[in-house]
Design a protein around this motif. Structure first.
Motif, short mmCIF file in Angstrom:
data_model
loop_
_atom_site.label_atom_id
_atom_site.label_comp_id
_atom_site.label_asym_id
_atom_site.label_seq_id
_atom_site.Cartn_x
_atom_site.Cartn_y
_atom_site.Cartn_z
N UNK A 289 0.76 -1.28 -0.07
CA UNK A 289 -0.15 -0.02 -0.05
C UNK A 289 0.82 1.36 -0.07
N UNK A 290 2.00 1.31 0.75
CA UNK A 290 2.78 2.11 0.90
C UNK A 290 3.55 2.35 -0.30
N UNK A 291 4.28 1.40 -0.89
CA UNK A 291 5.34 1.40 -2.07
C UNK A 291 4.78 1.56 -3.52
N UNK A 292 3.28 1.18 -3.62
CA UNK A 292 2.60 1.30 -4.71
C UNK A 292 2.96 0.01 -5.65
N UNK A 293 3.54 -0.92 -4.94
CA UNK A 293 3.64 -2.30 -6.03
C UNK A 293 2.40 -2.83 -6.20
N UNK A 294 1.96 -3.66 -7.36
CA UNK A 294 0.79 -4.39 -7.69
C UNK A 294 1.07 -5.88 -7.49
N UNK A 295 2.55 -6.24 -7.42
CA UNK A 295 2.77 -7.72 -7.37
C UNK A 295 3.63 -7.87 -6.33
N UNK A 296 3.17 -8.75 -5.13
CA UNK A 296 3.84 -8.87 -4.13
C UNK A 296 5.45 -9.57 -4.26
N UNK A 297 5.52 -10.52 -5.66
CA UNK A 297 6.89 -11.23 -5.70
C UNK A 297 7.87 -10.19 -6.31
N UNK A 298 7.48 -8.94 -6.83
CA UNK A 298 8.38 -7.88 -7.25
C UNK A 298 8.90 -7.23 -6.02
N UNK A 299 7.82 -6.83 -4.88
CA UNK A 299 8.41 -6.31 -3.78
C UNK A 299 9.32 -7.10 -2.91
N UNK A 300 9.00 -8.70 -2.77
CA UNK A 300 10.15 -9.17 -1.98
C UNK A 300 11.22 -9.69 -2.61
N UNK A 301 11.30 -9.61 -3.94
CA UNK A 301 12.46 -10.09 -4.64
C UNK A 301 13.24 -8.87 -4.79
N UNK A 302 12.71 -7.53 -4.83
CA UNK A 302 13.64 -6.38 -5.11
C UNK A 302 14.06 -5.58 -3.97
N UNK A 303 13.01 -5.56 -2.83
CA UNK A 303 13.32 -4.54 -1.85
C UNK A 303 13.39 -5.10 -0.42
N UNK A 304 13.27 -6.34 -0.22
CA UNK A 304 13.48 -6.97 1.14
C UNK A 304 15.15 -7.52 1.19
N UNK A 305 15.64 -7.15 2.10
CA UNK A 305 17.00 -7.44 2.51
C UNK A 305 17.14 -8.38 3.85
N UNK A 306 16.16 -9.20 4.04
CA UNK A 306 15.84 -9.68 5.20
C UNK A 306 17.30 -10.86 5.36
#
Length: 316
Positions: A289-306
């Motif tokens: 909701x904050x980032x504006x991504x429509x696909x959670x896979x893109x969010x997890x692959x690109x932005x999480x550095x867990x």
């Protein structure tokens, strides 16, 4: 006229015509080479005369037409314009649009890969592909898209560079930063907004603890603000009087000054969204909701550095 020459045990026919890529073909017998050369030349002449098809414009003409009629209306106009200006330096742009073959594009791809990354080449090829699609669907030229027949360069791994606390403190403690620049960096770290989105913020976009962005990369969205982000925005003169190219130059100069390597401005977005997972314990839908991504896979692959230890601490 065609040229015939002996090549090892075969006869090679070569057709050279102005504004047309050279055509080669080999035959075992001389008479077959002569026949093919004669028939090919006749077909080309008929095509140019409009017997087979109507007259096609040069690729150079199409490039300029696309730039002035299509690209100029896009958000990415400046980037596409840069790509098209570079394409206009290529020797094959004087060929008619129907004669731009997959072989020509493949050679352009291979030459470009010597100087720039695969991602950059893919962006250039995307522009060429869009031009051919526009030619066929909107301008009525029955041309085949040569991009559909060539192999694309392998895309690089998504960036996952995240700034650590020491790097952030070093940047924000720099006394030479002007107020606008510092505020832009703080907003990026607090909201995870893109550079272009931050620079488009206006006073009327603020509504209490919410920031309503009418134009974003994909579509407009509403961003919840932290207390710090809200405070920074209220103290800022909006919109920020700086363009994204000048901002990028200032950021690179700042990174060189503090000897922080491998960090671009967009990595502030990576850092902010990763912190939302780790420090704020937000869920994937909430971060989307904050980032504006429509696909959670893109969010997890690109932005999480867990890291495994971070997760162990969280579940422990």
């Amino acid at each position: 006229m065609a040229t015939l020459r002996r090549r090892k045990n075969n006869w090679q026919a070569i057709i050279r015509l102005k504004n047309y890529p050279n055509i080669y073909k080999s035959f075992k017998h001389l008479k077959d080479a002569k026949r093919w050369a004669s028939e090919t030349e006749i077909n080309i002449q008929r095509e140019d005369a409009g017997i087979f098809y109507h007259q096609y414009p040069s690729f150079k003409f199409i490039l300029n037409k696309y730039l002035n009629e299509v690209s100029v209306k896009k958000k990415t106009y400046r980037d596409e314009r840069y790509t098209i200006i570079n394409l206009l330096k290529e020797p094959w742009i004087n060929y008619s649009i129907n004669r731009i073959s997959p072989k020509i594009i493949a050679e352009y791809r291979d030459f470009s890969l010597r100087n720039v990354s695969g991602n950059t080449v893919n962006r250039r090829l995307d522009v060429i592909s869009s031009i051919f699609t526009t030619c066929k669907k909107e301008w009525g030229y029955p041309v085949l898209n040569p991009l559909s027949s060539i192999k694309r360069p392998k895309r690089g791994e998504p960036r996952n560079r995240v700034l650590n606390k020491n790097e952030i403190e070093k940047i924000l403690s720099d006394n030479t930063l002007d107020t606008n620049f510092r505020n832009i960096i703080l907003i990026a770290l607090e909201t995870g907004m893109r550079k272009s989105e931050i620079l488009s913020i206006k006073e009327e976009h603020m509504d209490g603890d919410l920031l309503k962005i009418p134009v974003a990369k994909v579509r407009g969205r509403i961003i919840p603000l932290t207390k710090k982000a809200k405070s920074v925005l209220l103290m800022s003169e909006l919109p920020f009087k700086i363009n994204k190219y000048t901002l990028g130059n200032k950021w690179r100069k700042l990174m060189r000054k503090h000897q922080i390597k491998g960090v671009c401005f967009h990595d502030l977005r990576h850092t902010a969204l990763t912190n939302l997972f780790l420090n704020k314990s937000l869920s994937v839908p909430e971060v989307m909701l904050i980032s504006g991504h429509s696909d959670p896979r893109i969010l997890l692959r690109t932005y999480t550095n867990l890291k495994a230890q971070d997760l162990a601490d969280k579940i422990g």
